[in-house]
Design a protein around this motif. Structure first.
Motif, PDB file in Angstrom:
ATOM      1  N   GLY A 141      50.901  28.843  47.407  1.00 61.50           N
ATOM      2  CA  GLY A 141      51.745  27.823  46.790  1.00 61.50           C
ATOM      3  C   GLY A 141      53.015  28.363  46.156  1.00 61.50           C
ATOM      4  O   GLY A 141      53.774  27.600  45.565  1.00 61.50           O
ATOM      5  N   PHE A 142      53.258  29.657  46.267  1.00 64.23           N
ATOM      6  CA  PHE A 142      54.405  30.273  45.591  1.00 64.23           C
ATOM      7  C   PHE A 142      55.282  31.031  46.583  1.00 64.23           C
ATOM      8  O   PHE A 142      54.817  31.460  47.633  1.00 64.23           O
ATOM      9  CB  PHE A 142      53.911  31.242  44.508  1.00 64.23           C
ATOM     10  CG  PHE A 142      53.115  30.552  43.440  1.00 64.23           C
ATOM     11  CD1 PHE A 142      53.738  29.930  42.373  1.00 64.23           C
ATOM     12  CD2 PHE A 142      51.731  30.480  43.539  1.00 64.23           C
ATOM     13  CE1 PHE A 142      53.001  29.263  41.404  1.00 64.23           C
ATOM     14  CE2 PHE A 142      50.986  29.813  42.574  1.00 64.23           C
ATOM     15  CZ  PHE A 142      51.621  29.212  41.504  1.00 64.23           C
ATOM     16  N   GLU A 143      56.541  31.198  46.200  1.00 66.08           N
ATOM     17  CA  GLU A 143      57.440  31.989  47.038  1.00 66.08           C
ATOM     18  C   GLU A 143      57.180  33.479  46.875  1.00 66.08           C
ATOM     19  O   GLU A 143      57.429  34.266  47.778  1.00 66.08           O
ATOM     20  CB  GLU A 143      58.891  31.695  46.655  1.00 66.08           C
ATOM     21  CG  GLU A 143      59.431  30.424  47.276  1.00 66.08           C
ATOM     22  CD  GLU A 143      60.917  30.296  47.037  1.00 66.08           C
ATOM     23  OE1 GLU A 143      61.619  31.331  47.022  1.00 66.08           O
ATOM     24  OE2 GLU A 143      61.371  29.156  46.854  1.00 66.08           O
ATOM     25  N   ALA A 144      56.754  33.876  45.690  1.00 65.52           N
ATOM     26  CA  ALA A 144      56.560  35.297  45.405  1.00 65.52           C
ATOM     27  C   ALA A 144      55.530  35.887  46.359  1.00 65.52           C
ATOM     28  O   ALA A 144      54.595  35.211  46.781  1.00 65.52           O
ATOM     29  CB  ALA A 144      56.087  35.473  43.962  1.00 65.52           C
ATOM     30  N   SER A 145      55.720  37.166  46.709  1.00 72.68           N
ATOM     31  CA  SER A 145      54.672  37.862  47.448  1.00 72.68           C
ATOM     32  C   SER A 145      53.696  38.435  46.429  1.00 72.68           C
ATOM     33  O   SER A 145      54.104  38.955  45.382  1.00 72.68           O
ATOM     34  CB  SER A 145      55.261  38.958  48.329  1.00 72.68           C
ATOM     35  OG  SER A 145      55.780  39.992  47.534  1.00 72.68           O
ATOM     36  N   VAL A 146      52.413  38.292  46.728  1.00 74.81           N
ATOM     37  CA  VAL A 146      51.375  38.671  45.773  1.00 74.81           C
ATOM     38  C   VAL A 146      50.448  39.688  46.424  1.00 74.81           C
ATOM     39  O   VAL A 146      50.075  39.539  47.600  1.00 74.81           O
ATOM     40  CB  VAL A 146      50.558  37.438  45.324  1.00 74.81           C
ATOM     41  CG1 VAL A 146      49.521  37.841  44.272  1.00 74.81           C
ATOM     42  CG2 VAL A 146      51.470  36.345  44.792  1.00 74.81           C
ATOM     43  N   GLU A 147      50.107  40.719  45.654  1.00 70.00           N
ATOM     44  CA  GLU A 147      49.151  41.729  46.112  1.00 70.00           C
ATOM     45  C   GLU A 147      48.036  41.853  45.095  1.00 70.00           C
ATOM     46  O   GLU A 147      48.233  41.579  43.917  1.00 70.00           O
ATOM     47  CB  GLU A 147      49.822  43.099  46.233  1.00 70.00           C
ATOM     48  CG  GLU A 147      50.901  43.189  47.275  1.00 70.00           C
ATOM     49  CD  GLU A 147      51.607  44.544  47.240  1.00 70.00           C
ATOM     50  OE1 GLU A 147      52.256  44.860  48.249  1.00 70.00           O
ATOM     51  OE2 GLU A 147      51.504  45.263  46.231  1.00 70.00           O
ATOM     52  N   VAL A 148      46.889  42.294  45.583  1.00 70.54           N
ATOM     53  CA  VAL A 148      45.791  42.636  44.685  1.00 70.54           C
ATOM     54  C   VAL A 148      45.492  44.121  44.898  1.00 70.54           C
ATOM     55  O   VAL A 148      45.322  44.569  46.031  1.00 70.54           O
ATOM     56  CB  VAL A 148      44.539  41.782  44.964  1.00 70.54           C
ATOM     57  CG1 VAL A 148      43.385  42.200  44.053  1.00 70.54           C
ATOM     58  CG2 VAL A 148      44.856  40.303  44.763  1.00 70.54           C
ATOM     59  N   ARG A 149      45.464  44.879  43.789  1.00 71.36           N
ATOM     60  CA  ARG A 149      45.231  46.322  43.870  1.00 71.36           C
ATOM     61  C   ARG A 149      43.886  46.660  43.258  1.00 71.36           C
ATOM     62  O   ARG A 149      43.521  46.119  42.212  1.00 71.36           O
ATOM     63  CB  ARG A 149      46.336  47.082  43.116  1.00 71.36           C
ATOM     64  CG  ARG A 149      47.711  46.815  43.710  1.00 71.36           C
ATOM     65  CD  ARG A 149      48.804  47.464  42.871  1.00 71.36           C
ATOM     66  NE  ARG A 149      50.114  47.062  43.396  1.00 71.36           N
ATOM     67  CZ  ARG A 149      51.208  46.985  42.651  1.00 71.36           C
ATOM     68  NH1 ARG A 149      51.164  47.274  41.358  1.00 71.36           N
ATOM     69  NH2 ARG A 149      52.348  46.608  43.193  1.00 71.36           N
ATOM     70  N   HIS A 150      43.204  47.565  43.916  1.00 73.43           N
ATOM     71  CA  HIS A 150      41.893  47.981  43.415  1.00 73.43           C
ATOM     72  C   HIS A 150      41.633  49.408  43.863  1.00 73.43           C
ATOM     73  O   HIS A 150      41.685  49.685  45.068  1.00 73.43           O
ATOM     74  CB  HIS A 150      40.800  47.048  43.951  1.00 73.43           C
ATOM     75  CG  HIS A 150      39.407  47.539  43.676  1.00 73.43           C
ATOM     76  ND1 HIS A 150      38.858  47.541  42.423  1.00 73.43           N
ATOM     77  CD2 HIS A 150      38.466  48.051  44.496  1.00 73.43           C
ATOM     78  CE1 HIS A 150      37.633  48.035  42.479  1.00 73.43           C
ATOM     79  NE2 HIS A 150      37.367  48.360  43.734  1.00 73.43           N
ATOM     80  N   ASP A 151      41.374  50.275  42.915  1.00 75.54           N
ATOM     81  CA  ASP A 151      40.913  51.619  43.230  1.00 75.54           C
ATOM     82  C   ASP A 151      41.852  52.331  44.212  1.00 75.54           C
ATOM     83  O   ASP A 151      41.404  52.932  45.186  1.00 75.54           O
ATOM     84  CB  ASP A 151      39.492  51.514  43.824  1.00 75.54           C
ATOM     85  CG  ASP A 151      38.747  52.846  43.743  1.00 75.54           C
ATOM     86  OD1 ASP A 151      39.175  53.714  42.948  1.00 75.54           O
ATOM     87  OD2 ASP A 151      37.762  53.025  44.485  1.00 75.54           O
TER      88      ASP A 151
END
Lengths: 86, 130
Positions: free
Chosen positions: A29-39
């Motif tokens: 729903g957003f223009e921003a690029s989103v990442e999820v970081r883990h380990d």
């Protein structure tokens, strides 16, 4: 320069199939690029399969990182989904 | 406002396999996405059935197009034969059955268009599971 936003979340449940799908819907729903970081690994919030491949278990810490005009809202929305994961 | 979502068709040799993946997609991608299984033969044996595939494609199409996933061998061949007789539109994607279906259905649930949903399924070929 695009604004960016990072939010740390301790997962109440593993980032498995259902929450991964919910993350993709939230980020879409957003223009921003989103990442999820883990380990030390990073997954795009556009890919449920990559999110699942992080192997983030219950109680582990992830960072939601967004970049783009609506980065604050995007990161907040994805973090909210992860905090409610079950 | 209701927005048409891309539909998903699951072509398998096994009715149980297709229906099981359908159940999984409902959980991962919400029930908003239309997912239609086409598994097994008309008599309930293992195999693929052109009429069942064609009907499933028709049910899955709500105006935004259809992505078709096939499990193995003749599921691909039978689907290709069905698509050859239909108007252009439905896309058979070369992707792993479960991962491709999950990737496609999740993207479909965001309202993504047919090309984006098909690309998501295709990319599943190269995604490590862990």
């Amino acid at each position: 320069m695009n604004p960016s936003s990072e939010i740390t979340v301790v997962l109440p449940a593993a980032l498995h199939a259902r929450p991964a799908g919910a993350v993709v819907r939230a980020a879409a729903g957003f223009e921003a690029s989103v990442e999820v970081r883990h380990d030390g690994r990073t997954a795009s919030a556009r890919s449920a399969l990559r999110l699942m491949s992080l192997g983030a278990g219950a109680g582990s810490t992830v960072v939601v990182a967004a970049a783009g005009v609506d980065a604050d809202d995007a990161a907040a929305a994805v973090a909210a989904v992860l905090r409610e994961a079950s | 406002m209701d927005m048409a979502l891309v539909g998903i068709v699951l072509v398998s040799h096994s009715g149980k396999l297709a229906e099981g993946v359908r159940d999984l997609l409902r959980q991962v991608a919400t029930e908003e996405v239309r997912v239609e299984p086409a598994g097994g033969t008309a008599s309930g044996e293992l195999g693929t059935d052109a009429a069942a595939i064609e009907a499933a494609i028709g049910r899955a199409d709500t105006g935004a197009g259809v992505v078709v996933l096939a499990d193995l061998g003749s599921a691909v061949l039978t689907t290709r034969a069905v698509l050859a007789d239909l108007a252009a539109g439905p896309v058979l994607v070369d992707a792993p059955f479960v991962e491709g279906a999950v990737a496609a259905a999740v993207l479909a649930s965001t309202g993504a268009d047919l090309a984006t949903v098909a690309d998501a399924a295709r990319e599943a070929r190269d995604e490590p599971k862990f």
